[in-house]
Design a protein around this motif. Structure first.
Motif, PDB file in Angstrom:
ATOM      1  N   GLY A   1       0.779  -1.224   0.000  1.00 29.95           N
ATOM      2  CA  GLY A   1       0.000   0.000   0.000  1.00 29.95           C
ATOM      3  C   GLY A   1       0.809   1.272   0.000  1.00 29.95           C
ATOM      4  O   GLY A   1       0.234   2.368  -0.038  1.00 29.95           O
ATOM      5  N   ALA A   2       2.141   1.148   0.042  1.00 32.04           N
ATOM      6  CA  ALA A   2       2.978   2.347   0.126  1.00 32.04           C
ATOM      7  C   ALA A   2       4.064   2.380  -0.944  1.00 32.04           C
ATOM      8  O   ALA A   2       4.934   3.242  -0.909  1.00 32.04           O
ATOM      9  N   GLY A   3       4.031   1.454  -1.905  1.00 34.13           N
ATOM     10  CA  GLY A   3       5.002   1.460  -2.984  1.00 34.13           C
ATOM     11  C   GLY A   3       6.371   0.990  -2.550  1.00 34.13           C
ATOM     12  O   GLY A   3       6.517   0.240  -1.579  1.00 34.13           O
ATOM     13  N   THR A   4       7.396   1.448  -3.253  1.00 37.50           N
ATOM     14  CA  THR A   4       8.766   1.005  -3.000  1.00 37.50           C
ATOM     15  C   THR A   4       9.686   2.191  -2.749  1.00 37.50           C
ATOM     16  O   THR A   4       9.426   3.308  -3.192  1.00 37.50           O
ATOM     17  N   VAL A   5      10.761   1.917  -2.026  1.00 31.88           N
ATOM     18  CA  VAL A   5      11.781   2.911  -1.758  1.00 31.88           C
ATOM     19  C   VAL A   5      13.136   2.222  -1.879  1.00 31.88           C
ATOM     20  O   VAL A   5      13.267   1.033  -1.593  1.00 31.88           O
ATOM     21  N   THR A   6      14.145   2.952  -2.325  1.00 28.34           N
ATOM     22  CA  THR A   6      15.490   2.399  -2.465  1.00 28.34           C
ATOM     23  C   THR A   6      16.162   2.298  -1.104  1.00 28.34           C
ATOM     24  O   THR A   6      16.081   3.212  -0.273  1.00 28.34           O
ATOM     25  N   VAL A   7      16.830   1.164  -0.889  1.00 25.94           N
ATOM     26  CA  VAL A   7      17.623   0.954   0.323  1.00 25.94           C
ATOM     27  C   VAL A   7      19.063   1.345   0.002  1.00 25.94           C
ATOM     28  O   VAL A   7      19.684   0.760  -0.898  1.00 25.94           O
ATOM     29  N   SER A   8      19.616   2.304   0.678  1.00 24.41           N
ATOM     30  CA  SER A   8      20.987   2.737   0.419  1.00 24.41           C
ATOM     31  C   SER A   8      21.979   1.742   1.018  1.00 24.41           C
ATOM     32  O   SER A   8      21.645   0.949   1.897  1.00 24.41           O
ATOM     33  N   GLY A   9      23.212   1.791   0.511  1.00 26.66           N
ATOM     34  CA  GLY A   9      24.268   0.949   1.046  1.00 26.66           C
ATOM     35  C   GLY A   9      24.470  -0.360   0.326  1.00 26.66           C
ATOM     36  O   GLY A   9      25.236  -1.209   0.792  1.00 26.66           O
ATOM     37  N   ALA A  10      23.798  -0.552  -0.818  1.00 22.77           N
ATOM     38  CA  ALA A  10      23.988  -1.785  -1.590  1.00 22.77           C
ATOM     39  C   ALA A  10      25.385  -1.807  -2.199  1.00 22.77           C
ATOM     40  O   ALA A  10      26.006  -0.756  -2.422  1.00 22.77           O
ATOM     41  N   PRO A  11      25.927  -2.975  -2.504  1.00 26.38           N
ATOM     42  CA  PRO A  11      27.294  -3.064  -3.024  1.00 26.38           C
ATOM     43  C   PRO A  11      27.397  -2.638  -4.481  1.00 26.38           C
ATOM     44  O   PRO A  11      26.407  -2.640  -5.227  1.00 26.38           O
ATOM     45  N   LYS A  12      28.596  -2.306  -4.893  1.00 25.22           N
ATOM     46  CA  LYS A  12      28.887  -2.089  -6.304  1.00 25.22           C
ATOM     47  C   LYS A  12      28.935  -3.447  -6.990  1.00 25.22           C
ATOM     48  O   LYS A  12      29.560  -4.383  -6.492  1.00 25.22           O
ATOM     49  N   VAL A  13      28.272  -3.563  -8.141  1.00 27.45           N
ATOM     50  CA  VAL A  13      28.173  -4.864  -8.793  1.00 27.45           C
ATOM     51  C   VAL A  13      28.786  -4.817 -10.191  1.00 27.45           C
ATOM     52  O   VAL A  13      28.905  -3.750 -10.799  1.00 27.45           O
ATOM     53  N   ALA A  14      29.174  -6.001 -10.673  1.00 23.39           N
ATOM     54  CA  ALA A  14      29.585  -6.173 -12.069  1.00 23.39           C
ATOM     55  C   ALA A  14      28.310  -6.482 -12.850  1.00 23.39           C
ATOM     56  O   ALA A  14      27.821  -7.612 -12.842  1.00 23.39           O
ATOM     57  N   TYR A  15      27.759  -5.467 -13.498  1.00 23.39           N
ATOM     58  CA  TYR A  15      26.466  -5.588 -14.168  1.00 23.39           C
ATOM     59  C   TYR A  15      26.675  -5.854 -15.655  1.00 23.39           C
ATOM     60  O   TYR A  15      27.330  -5.094 -16.350  1.00 23.39           O
ATOM     61  N   GLY A  16      26.112  -6.945 -16.123  1.00 24.15           N
ATOM     62  CA  GLY A  16      26.220  -7.298 -17.534  1.00 24.15           C
ATOM     63  C   GLY A  16      26.022  -8.787 -17.713  1.00 24.15           C
ATOM     64  O   GLY A  16      26.452  -9.581 -16.872  1.00 24.15           O
ATOM     65  N   GLY A  17      25.381  -9.189 -18.804  1.00 29.98           N
ATOM     66  CA  GLY A  17      25.099 -10.590 -19.005  1.00 29.98           C
ATOM     67  C   GLY A  17      24.219 -11.096 -17.872  1.00 29.98           C
ATOM     68  O   GLY A  17      23.153 -10.550 -17.599  1.00 29.98           O
ATOM     69  N   GLN A  18      24.670 -12.119 -17.165  1.00 33.93           N
ATOM     70  CA  GLN A  18      23.955 -12.628 -15.998  1.00 33.93           C
ATOM     71  C   GLN A  18      24.440 -12.000 -14.704  1.00 33.93           C
ATOM     72  O   GLN A  18      23.944 -12.327 -13.622  1.00 33.93           O
ATOM     73  N   GLY A  19      25.399 -11.087 -14.791  1.00 37.58           N
ATOM     74  CA  GLY A  19      25.987 -10.486 -13.607  1.00 37.58           C
ATOM     75  C   GLY A  19      25.191  -9.313 -13.081  1.00 37.58           C
ATOM     76  O   GLY A  19      24.559  -8.569 -13.828  1.00 37.58           O
ATOM     77  N   GLY A  20      25.255  -9.134 -11.767  1.00 43.87           N
ATOM     78  CA  GLY A  20      24.596  -8.016 -11.118  1.00 43.87           C
ATOM     79  C   GLY A  20      24.265  -8.371  -9.688  1.00 43.87           C
ATOM     80  O   GLY A  20      24.822  -9.296  -9.107  1.00 43.87           O
ATOM     81  N   LEU A  21      23.333  -7.607  -9.113  1.00 41.03           N
ATOM     82  CA  LEU A  21      22.857  -7.902  -7.773  1.00 41.03           C
ATOM     83  C   LEU A  21      21.970  -9.135  -7.832  1.00 41.03           C
ATOM     84  O   LEU A  21      21.107  -9.251  -8.711  1.00 41.03           O
ATOM     85  N   GLY A  22      22.182 -10.069  -6.900  1.00 36.49           N
ATOM     86  CA  GLY A  22      21.509 -11.361  -7.002  1.00 36.49           C
ATOM     87  C   GLY A  22      20.521 -11.628  -5.889  1.00 36.49           C
ATOM     88  O   GLY A  22      19.489 -10.981  -5.774  1.00 36.49           O
TER      89      GLY A  22
END
Length: 378
Positions: free
Chosen positions: A70-91
């Protein structure tokens, strides 16, 4: 397709995707109805917080979101830096067994390395909720050994043992084949750790020391599902090559065969000996050819869908379907498929017994499945 093709968006799936409250492919005969609960960008995993009124959702490019009913979404700060590409990223994302007291959450991601390499990493942090939620003290507690080139087969699914004492992580072979058979690396393995990331005592190869002390089972390709059933048995769900996706009952010290055997073949058409030709290796409970390209799965335990109790429910990527599988001892049998016309990345059981699914890709919807209010034709 399984393997590197599991990261591709299917044009057909996009063409069939529905923008309404119900998922595409619903002809009125399915035993459930769907309700859209939110949208995300390339979502990968979901974990409900206690009570089920909020959930953490990972987005592959590196954003962690907190969804609130009922209140939508908000970003959580402090997530790691990821290698984004292909199948890579936050898991994956998982709550610590003592989350109610500690607030600890576990995250996995593809971590960049030197000279264009990458490898899966596992970290833990304390979730601080409120208007501006954040992760405090994120610390890496486990890494794939070693980092290699390429953007595929990180796997990095997380599962805690039912007693909360042990932490299991799936570690893909990074599309390098032979590491899966090498006990000197944790690529192509399921590892068993203590909650702090150190090797659990009593692992089958502990006497070898080093990274070998982490290993629980080996010979795995790309494990995108890792779950305990109601009896406390660990199962994995993994991608084969061109054919040969498989569900395995995972036991300590066993060799699950990749790349020596598979019920699929190489992408270039070269044949691979079938699982049955090597009875000395662990045999899968079920395989699929053509593939279903699984995103994740659950063992359903709720009361809302009695016909699903004890079954494995699989979110299919290339298949675009919810795949219902009955468990029969140490074997499995597909019961039916429910077509969604869209790639399905994640599936989670809500505390109330409803089933929640995340679609894959940009604008992936969060769908809540509940029993139909009207009779079905089934």
């Amino acid at each position: 397709m399984a393997g590197f093709r599991e990261s591709l968006v299917l044009p057909l799936a996009l063409a069939l995707a529905s923008c309404g409250a119900s998922a595409a492919g619903d002809d009125g005969t399915r035993p459930f109805q769907t309700t859209e609960m939110g949208k995300f960008e390339e979502p990968w995993a979901l974990a409900f917080l206690p009570g089920g009124a909020s959930a953490l959702v990972t987005e592959k490019a590196g954003t962690l979101k907190l969804w609130r009913k009922g209140a939508g979404t908000v970003t959580v700060s402090g997530a790691p830096k990821v290698a984004y590409g292909g199948q890579g990223g936050l898991g994956d994302v998982a709550l610590a067994p003592d989350f109610a007291a500690s607030g600890t959450v576990y995250l996995s991601w593809a971590e960049p390395g030197p000279n264009g390499t990458a490898g899966a990493a596992l970290g833990r942090a304390r979730l601080v909720q409120g208007p501006s939620p954040r992760l405090d003290g994120l610390t890496v507690i486990w890494r794939q050994d070693r980092k290699v080139t390429g953007e595929g087969h990180f796997s990095h699914r997380i599962a805690f043992s039912p007693d909360g004492k042990f932490l299991f992580v799936s570690s893909g072979e990074r599309q390098k084949f032979t590491p899966a058979q090498d006990l000197g690396t944790n690529l192509g393995k399921v590892v068993r750790l203590l909650p702090d990331g150190t090797p659990a005592p009593g692992n089958p190869f502990a006497a070898k020391g080093g990274v070998s002390a982490q290993i629980w089972s080996y010979g795995h390709r790309n494990v995108l599902g890792l779950k305990f059933d109601a009896a406390g048995r660990l199962w994995d769900l993994e991608h084969g090559p061109r054919g040969g996706d498989e569900l395995n009952l995972v036991k300590p010290g066993l060799n699950y065969g990749w790349p020596l055997v598979s019920d699929g073949d190489h992408y270039d058409g070269r044949a691979i000996p079938r699982n049955r030709t090597r009875p000395d290796l662990a045999q899968p409970a079920i395989t699929w050819n053509p593939v279903i390209a699984p995103g994740d799965f659950i063992f359903y335990r709720g009361a809302m869908f009695p016909r699903w109790q004890g079954h494995a429910l699989i979110a299919g990527l290339a298949s675009g379907a919810l795949v219902d599988v009955a468990i029969e001892g140490d074997k499995a049998r597909e019961v039916t498929r429910h077509d969604f016309g869209q790639r399905l990345r994640e599936i989670v059981e809500h505390p109330d017994g409803s089933v929640w699914i995340l679609e894959d890709g940009p604008g992936g919807r969060l769908l809540r499945l509940t029993p139909r209010t009207q009779p079905t034709n089934q």
